[in-house]
Write an enzyme that holds these catalytic residues in place. Sequence first.
Site, PDB file in Angstrom:
ATOM      1  N   ASP A   8     -26.696   8.001 -29.852  1.00 22.82           N
ATOM      2  CA  ASP A   8     -27.105   6.700 -30.319  1.00 22.82           C
ATOM      3  C   ASP A   8     -25.927   5.852 -29.996  1.00 22.82           C
ATOM      4  O   ASP A   8     -24.849   6.378 -29.756  1.00 22.82           O
ATOM      5  CB  ASP A   8     -27.304   6.929 -31.827  1.00 22.82           C
ATOM      6  N   LEU A   9     -26.138   4.523 -30.216  1.00 23.95           N
ATOM      7  CA  LEU A   9     -25.165   3.578 -29.970  1.00 23.95           C
ATOM      8  C   LEU A   9     -24.658   2.977 -31.336  1.00 23.95           C
ATOM      9  O   LEU A   9     -23.265   3.334 -31.753  1.00 23.95           O
ATOM     10  CB  LEU A   9     -25.619   2.345 -28.948  1.00 23.95           C
ATOM     11  N   ASP A  10     -25.255   2.172 -32.039  1.00 25.85           N
ATOM     12  CA  ASP A  10     -24.826   1.538 -33.164  1.00 25.85           C
ATOM     13  C   ASP A  10     -24.568   2.472 -34.264  1.00 25.85           C
ATOM     14  O   ASP A  10     -25.505   3.313 -34.821  1.00 25.85           O
ATOM     15  CB  ASP A  10     -26.003   0.351 -33.645  1.00 25.85           C
ATOM     16  N   LYS A  44     -30.186   0.577 -40.535  1.00 24.84           N
ATOM     17  CA  LYS A  44     -29.734   1.284 -39.716  1.00 24.84           C
ATOM     18  C   LYS A  44     -30.785   2.029 -38.791  1.00 24.84           C
ATOM     19  O   LYS A  44     -31.524   2.614 -39.434  1.00 24.84           O
ATOM     20  CB  LYS A  44     -28.645   2.255 -39.997  1.00 24.84           C
ATOM     21  N   VAL A  46     -33.001   1.024 -37.272  1.00 29.28           N
ATOM     22  CA  VAL A  46     -34.577   0.453 -37.379  1.00 29.28           C
ATOM     23  C   VAL A  46     -34.743  -0.789 -36.510  1.00 29.28           C
ATOM     24  O   VAL A  46     -33.662  -1.730 -36.178  1.00 29.28           O
ATOM     25  CB  VAL A  46     -34.753  -0.272 -38.876  1.00 29.28           C
ATOM     26  N   ARG A  48     -35.561  -4.294 -34.260  1.00 30.05           N
ATOM     27  CA  ARG A  48     -35.353  -5.624 -34.732  1.00 30.05           C
ATOM     28  C   ARG A  48     -36.535  -6.232 -35.467  1.00 30.05           C
ATOM     29  O   ARG A  48     -36.451  -6.778 -36.490  1.00 30.05           O
ATOM     30  CB  ARG A  48     -34.932  -6.674 -33.568  1.00 30.05           C
ATOM     31  N   SER A 113     -31.007   4.568 -27.658  1.00 32.60           N
ATOM     32  CA  SER A 113     -30.776   3.767 -28.842  1.00 32.60           C
ATOM     33  C   SER A 113     -31.841   2.749 -28.800  1.00 32.60           C
ATOM     34  O   SER A 113     -32.611   2.358 -28.202  1.00 32.60           O
ATOM     35  CB  SER A 113     -29.579   2.704 -28.381  1.00 32.60           C
ATOM     36  N   ALA A 114     -32.215   2.155 -30.175  1.00 35.19           N
ATOM     37  CA  ALA A 114     -33.229   1.283 -30.656  1.00 35.19           C
ATOM     38  C   ALA A 114     -32.836  -0.255 -30.132  1.00 35.19           C
ATOM     39  O   ALA A 114     -33.756  -1.058 -29.955  1.00 35.19           O
ATOM     40  CB  ALA A 114     -33.586   1.294 -31.981  1.00 35.19           C
ATOM     41  N   SER A 115     -31.490  -0.676 -29.627  1.00 31.51           N
ATOM     42  CA  SER A 115     -31.063  -1.673 -29.546  1.00 31.51           C
ATOM     43  C   SER A 115     -31.378  -2.149 -28.237  1.00 31.51           C
ATOM     44  O   SER A 115     -31.672  -1.475 -27.173  1.00 31.51           O
ATOM     45  CB  SER A 115     -29.626  -1.770 -29.546  1.00 31.51           C
ATOM     46  N   LYS A 144     -37.782   4.592 -33.757  1.00 31.74           N
ATOM     47  CA  LYS A 144     -37.370   5.893 -34.363  1.00 31.74           C
ATOM     48  C   LYS A 144     -38.043   5.683 -35.994  1.00 31.74           C
ATOM     49  O   LYS A 144     -37.840   4.519 -36.411  1.00 31.74           O
ATOM     50  CB  LYS A 144     -35.782   5.853 -34.504  1.00 31.74           C
ATOM     51  N   ASP A 169     -26.566   8.240 -36.573  1.00 30.80           N
ATOM     52  CA  ASP A 169     -25.994   8.052 -37.771  1.00 30.80           C
ATOM     53  C   ASP A 169     -27.072   7.774 -38.704  1.00 30.80           C
ATOM     54  O   ASP A 169     -26.881   7.410 -39.903  1.00 30.80           O
ATOM     55  CB  ASP A 169     -25.043   7.008 -37.629  1.00 30.80           C
TER      56      ASP A 169
HETATM   57  C1  G6P Z   1     -29.783  -0.209 -33.754  1.00 27.29           C
HETATM   58  C2  G6P Z   1     -29.333  -0.787 -35.229  1.00 27.29           C
HETATM   59  C3  G6P Z   1     -30.308  -1.489 -36.019  1.00 27.29           C
HETATM   60  C4  G6P Z   1     -30.834  -2.599 -34.945  1.00 27.29           C
HETATM   61  C5  G6P Z   1     -31.481  -1.907 -33.803  1.00 27.29           C
HETATM   62  C6  G6P Z   1     -32.138  -2.920 -32.944  1.00 27.29           C
HETATM   63  O1  G6P Z   1     -30.870   0.794 -34.165  1.00 27.29           O
HETATM   64  O2  G6P Z   1     -28.899   0.425 -35.861  1.00 27.29           O
HETATM   65  O3  G6P Z   1     -29.587  -2.108 -37.034  1.00 27.29           O
HETATM   66  O4  G6P Z   1     -31.688  -3.529 -35.912  1.00 27.29           O
HETATM   67  O5  G6P Z   1     -30.625  -1.278 -33.193  1.00 27.29           O
HETATM   68  O6  G6P Z   1     -30.901  -3.585 -32.278  1.00 27.29           O
HETATM   69  P1  G6P Z   1     -30.989  -5.002 -31.308  1.00 27.29           P
HETATM   70  O7  G6P Z   1     -29.702  -5.119 -30.773  1.00 27.29           O
HETATM   71  O8  G6P Z   1     -32.241  -4.766 -30.270  1.00 27.29           O
HETATM   72  O9  G6P Z   1     -31.385  -6.012 -32.407  1.00 27.29           O
HETATM   73 MG    MG Z   2     -27.260   4.164 -35.256  1.00 26.80          MG
END
Ligand code: G6P
Ligand code: MG
Length: 220
Positions: A8-10, A44, A46, A48, A113-115, A144, A169
């Site tokens: 995972d990243l964040d 965390k 979750v 955007r 990662s979800a990001s 997730k 995390d």
């Molecule tokens: C990760 C973070 C979340 C965030 C999600 C989406 O999972 O823990 O807090 O909302 O990524 O990130 P983004 O960069 O696409 O807004």
């Molecule tokens: Mg994370």
Amino acid sequence: RKRGFIFDLDGVIVDTAKYHFLAWKKLANGIGIDFTEHQNEQLKGVSRIESLKKILKWGKVTLSEADFNKLMAEKNTNYLSYIATMDESEILPGVIKALQYLIDKKQPIALGSASKNSVEILNKVNLLNRFDAIIDGNAVTKAKPDPEVFLKAAQSIHFSPENCIVFEDSVAGIQAANRANMISIGIGEASILNEADVVFKDFTEISTDFLEKLLSVTKS
Ligand code: G6P
Ligand code: MG
């Protein structure tokens, strides 16, 4: 011996939660909603879109689709202004050592990662070239705890799920790894990440001996 390693990243590689907090707080306060660190914790892992839905629910605010989309875009613009200042110094302790150990052992490494900003962030901290595959918020349709992100990551490095190891995390991320039938390693508080196969406070607690042992484990 080889295993697929999925990070995972964040919250695992970098601590971006503090930037998400600032950006979400600005957004929430802007529409008259309080936003606390405690609530930020619950965002965390979750996505955007789901994060904004939760904030609106907490504040009992409903928005038109147009306003919702406008706030989503504003949040990200604001978040990206924080990301712009990131560099290698923001990589969490012990992460580079672990990555390098796995790279030296020729183990495939994927991001899960979800990001939607993962490439941007990995570029900023100069880690992009350490990953064999990037599966992030741009590549998945289900957030997730759905296992999609990790299953796609495993596919991208050509490993079956039970031979993959996930570092996560967030509670949702640990659940996603378990649902994918992968070894789940929690990074954070054991009391919160109690569904993980094993939990470490951070990567400084993960020895190279432990990483070596992972090369012969299979999820059962
Ligand atoms: C990760 C973070 C979340 C965030 C999600 C989406 O999972 O823990 O807090 O909302 O990524 O990130 P983004 O960069 O696409 O807004
Ligand atoms: Mg994370």
